[in-house]
Write a protein that holds these residues in place. Sequence first.
Motif, PDB file in Angstrom:
ATOM      1  N   ILE A   1     -10.285   1.435  -1.955  1.00 23.49           N
ATOM      2  CA  ILE A   1      -9.000   0.996  -1.660  1.00 23.49           C
ATOM      3  C   ILE A   1      -8.421   2.144  -0.330  1.00 23.49           C
ATOM      4  O   ILE A   1      -7.888   1.939   0.504  1.00 23.49           O
ATOM      5  N   LYS A   2      -8.599   3.457  -0.852  1.00 22.32           N
ATOM      6  CA  LYS A   2      -8.098   4.443  -0.024  1.00 22.32           C
ATOM      7  C   LYS A   2      -8.946   4.453   1.179  1.00 22.32           C
ATOM      8  O   LYS A   2      -8.374   4.899   2.325  1.00 22.32           O
ATOM      9  N   LYS A   3     -10.040   3.975   1.364  1.00 22.84           N
ATOM     10  CA  LYS A   3     -10.881   4.173   2.541  1.00 22.84           C
ATOM     11  C   LYS A   3     -10.544   2.992   3.712  1.00 22.84           C
ATOM     12  O   LYS A   3     -10.599   3.104   4.902  1.00 22.84           O
ATOM     13  N   ASN A   4      -9.942   1.851   2.985  1.00 22.73           N
ATOM     14  CA  ASN A   4     -10.003   0.710   3.733  1.00 22.73           C
ATOM     15  C   ASN A   4      -8.328   0.224   3.927  1.00 22.73           C
ATOM     16  O   ASN A   4      -8.115  -0.808   4.624  1.00 22.73           O
ATOM     17  N   ILE A   5      -7.465   0.710   3.153  1.00 22.74           N
ATOM     18  CA  ILE A   5      -6.052   0.145   3.079  1.00 22.74           C
ATOM     19  C   ILE A   5      -5.011   1.138   3.214  1.00 22.74           C
ATOM     20  O   ILE A   5      -5.262   2.263   2.731  1.00 22.74           O
ATOM     21  N   GLU A   6      -4.179   1.088   4.098  1.00 22.21           N
ATOM     22  CA  GLU A   6      -3.167   2.022   4.356  1.00 22.21           C
ATOM     23  C   GLU A   6      -2.290   2.193   3.253  1.00 22.21           C
ATOM     24  O   GLU A   6      -1.704   1.210   2.805  1.00 22.21           O
ATOM     25  N   PRO A   7      -1.839   3.479   2.923  1.00 21.80           N
ATOM     26  CA  PRO A   7      -0.867   3.672   1.974  1.00 21.80           C
ATOM     27  C   PRO A   7       0.453   2.856   2.418  1.00 21.80           C
ATOM     28  O   PRO A   7       0.630   2.808   3.349  1.00 21.80           O
ATOM     29  N   THR A   8       1.328   2.654   1.344  1.00 19.17           N
ATOM     30  CA  THR A   8       2.386   1.849   1.162  1.00 19.17           C
ATOM     31  C   THR A   8       2.132   0.245   1.568  1.00 19.17           C
ATOM     32  O   THR A   8       3.272  -0.313   1.552  1.00 19.17           O
ATOM     33  N   SER A   9       0.911  -0.095   1.759  1.00 20.90           N
ATOM     34  CA  SER A   9       0.629  -1.256   1.744  1.00 20.90           C
ATOM     35  C   SER A   9       0.742  -1.984   0.529  1.00 20.90           C
ATOM     36  O   SER A   9       0.732  -1.561  -0.596  1.00 20.90           O
TER      37      SER A   9
END
Length: 93
Positions: A17-25
Amino acid sequence: RLEKIQDASGKSLTEFIKKNIEPTSTVITDGWPSYSGLEKLGYIHKIQSAVVKEEDEKVLPNVHRIASLLKRWLLGTHQSYLNKNKLGYYLDE
C-alpha cells in the motif's frame, strides 16, 4: 496495481500500500485484520461488506472485473497450474 506479496500479514500489505497508494487516499478493503493500521499511516480506511451487493459493484466495478478475469484466465489458460516464479511477470501483463 497487481503484485505478488509474501503473505497476507499487515507488514506485507502495508508495504504494498505504501509503495502504490498516496497517503491521504481512501483505501477500501474487506474486514481483514491486517489492514487495521492504515489510519496510522495517513490513509482513510473504509471497510466494505463481505457480501457483495449491487451498490458495491458501483463503488468498485473494475476491482471485481479484474479479480473475475484473473480467476478465469488462471482456470482457463493455465488450468489452475501456474509457475510461481513467473507470477510477477503475468501480473505485470
